[in-house]
Write a protein that holds these residues in place. Structure first.
Motif, mmCIF file in Angstrom:
data_model
loop_
_atom_site.group_PDB
_atom_site.id
_atom_site.type_symbol
_atom_site.label_atom_id
_atom_site.label_comp_id
_atom_site.label_asym_id
_atom_site.label_seq_id
_atom_site.Cartn_x
_atom_site.Cartn_y
_atom_site.Cartn_z
ATOM 1 N N ILE A 15 0.857 -1.184 0.000
ATOM 2 C CA ILE A 15 0.000 0.000 0.000
ATOM 3 C C ILE A 15 0.893 1.233 0.000
ATOM 4 O O ILE A 15 1.780 1.358 0.853
ATOM 5 N N PRO A 16 0.711 2.163 -0.944
ATOM 6 C CA PRO A 16 1.530 3.380 -0.957
ATOM 7 C C PRO A 16 1.363 4.193 0.322
ATOM 8 O O PRO A 16 0.254 4.331 0.844
ATOM 9 N N GLN A 46 9.906 6.620 -2.985
ATOM 10 C CA GLN A 46 8.499 6.329 -2.754
ATOM 11 C C GLN A 46 8.397 5.186 -1.753
ATOM 12 O O GLN A 46 9.104 4.182 -1.885
ATOM 13 N N SER A 47 7.524 5.342 -0.765
ATOM 14 C CA SER A 47 7.409 4.343 0.297
ATOM 15 C C SER A 47 6.073 3.611 0.267
ATOM 16 O O SER A 47 5.045 4.174 -0.140
ATOM 17 N N TYR A 48 6.114 2.372 0.740
ATOM 18 C CA TYR A 48 4.935 1.507 0.774
ATOM 19 C C TYR A 48 4.996 0.677 2.055
ATOM 20 O O TYR A 48 6.077 0.381 2.574
ATOM 21 N N ASP A 69 2.762 -6.010 -7.974
ATOM 22 C CA ASP A 69 1.615 -5.551 -7.198
ATOM 23 C C ASP A 69 0.891 -4.418 -7.932
ATOM 24 O O ASP A 69 1.520 -3.432 -8.337
ATOM 25 N N PRO A 70 -0.431 -4.502 -8.098
ATOM 26 C CA PRO A 70 -1.176 -3.466 -8.830
ATOM 27 C C PRO A 70 -1.031 -2.069 -8.233
ATOM 28 O O PRO A 70 -0.956 -1.080 -8.963
ATOM 29 N N THR A 242 11.011 1.356 0.860
ATOM 30 C CA THR A 242 11.175 2.567 0.057
ATOM 31 C C THR A 242 11.914 2.226 -1.222
ATOM 32 O O THR A 242 12.954 1.563 -1.181
ATOM 33 N N LEU A 243 11.352 2.647 -2.334
ATOM 34 C CA LEU A 243 12.028 2.516 -3.626
ATOM 35 C C LEU A 243 12.785 3.817 -3.870
ATOM 36 O O LEU A 243 12.186 4.878 -4.043
ATOM 37 N N PHE A 244 14.111 3.723 -3.870
ATOM 38 C CA PHE A 244 14.978 4.888 -4.064
ATOM 39 C C PHE A 244 15.655 4.733 -5.413
ATOM 40 O O PHE A 244 16.354 3.739 -5.644
ATOM 41 N N CYS A 245 15.430 5.671 -6.331
ATOM 42 C CA CYS A 245 15.925 5.472 -7.688
ATOM 43 C C CYS A 245 16.355 6.789 -8.333
ATOM 44 O O CYS A 245 15.988 7.879 -7.887
#
Length: 255
Positions: A15-16, A46-48, A69-70, A242-245
């Motif tokens: 879940i975002p 972005q974190s989930y 994941d949708p 967290t997606l760090f890109c």
């Protein structure tokens, strides 16, 4: 035995966390530096939240679930030819590289200060390069394995997430304006501190990822580029990831 099989088959849902913010990407001084380094607008976090216990041995399964994941897919974008586009093809596999995250003190960078890369003032020593006219000893140490100073920071230490982050910031984006002194790079290289004790602690598992659809590499880029990178930073206690890109290219010119 059944319990092991259940663990192997375990899936994750995400879940975002829209309200989670990062001082790293909000501080005015940091944003000004990212603009100077041609990374502004191309670096993001972005974190989930996720719903099951995470174990590092299961990071491949975790990463694949993440990019299938949708909720994640609908919130992610990748950059192609300078334009943000959605992940429009189903992900078929994710390669994962565990990234050590044991060095959390800025002492990791102490050897750089005493080996001839910097002047006593902290300014970076310039050097000759037949391709890059405005080259310096710091970038040579970071990039050139034949440099006599390449391993002033040891092989294992160079693999640490803290050092990787420092290197990414030093090399910057396509129109990077490199710093004359090391201090801006050091001050922008963040480490995590416990909000209560104010001490540095390691709570996260860091995974470098590369995502593939049926056509091949699709995220974070279709071809390998050192400054196009993506890491999953997993907090197993809070069950946050967290997606760090960063997508290499020409960054934004205004903060």
């Amino acid at each position: 035995m059944a319990r092991e099989e259940d663990a192997f088959e375990q899936t994750f849902s995400f879940i975002p966390l829209h309200t989670k913010t990062f001082t790293f990407l909000q501080d005015k001084d940091t944003l000004a530096r990212l603009m100077k380094w041609s990374m502004l607008g191309r670096i993001s976090a972005q974190s989930y939240s996720f719903d099951h216990s995470f174990s590092s041995y299961n990071s491949g399964k975790f990463a694949l679930c993440f990019f299938k994941d949708p909720e994640v897919v609908s919130s992610l974008r990748k950059m192609e030819a300078g334009v943000w586009v959605p992940l429009d093809k189903p992900v078929v596999s994710v390669s994962v590289e565990p990234v050590p995250c044991t060095k959390v003190s800025m002492e990791l960078f102490d050897p750089i200060y005493s080996c001839g890369i910097l002047r006593p003032t902290g300014h970076v020593v310039k050097c000759f390069h037949d391709v890059y006219p405005d080259y310096d000893e710091l970038r040579q140490m970071l990039q050139d394995e034949d440099s006599e100073r390449y391993y002033v920071v040891g092989r294992e230490e160079r693999g640490e997430f803290l050092f990787r982050l420092f290197k990414h910031l030093c090399l910057g984006g396509e129109l990077c304006q490199y710093e004359d002194a090391i201090d801006p790079y050091i001050s922008t290289t963040n480490v995590q501190k416990d909000p209560e004790t104010k001490k540095i602690s390691v709570v996260s598992t860091v995974i470098k990822i590369c995502v593939f659809d049926k056509s091949g590499r699709c995220y974070p880029g279709t071809r390998e580029e050192e400054q196009t990178f993506a890491y999953l930073i997993v907090d197993p206690y809070k069950r946050h990831v967290t997606l760090f890109c960063h997508f290499y290219g020409v960054g934004e010119f205004t903060v």
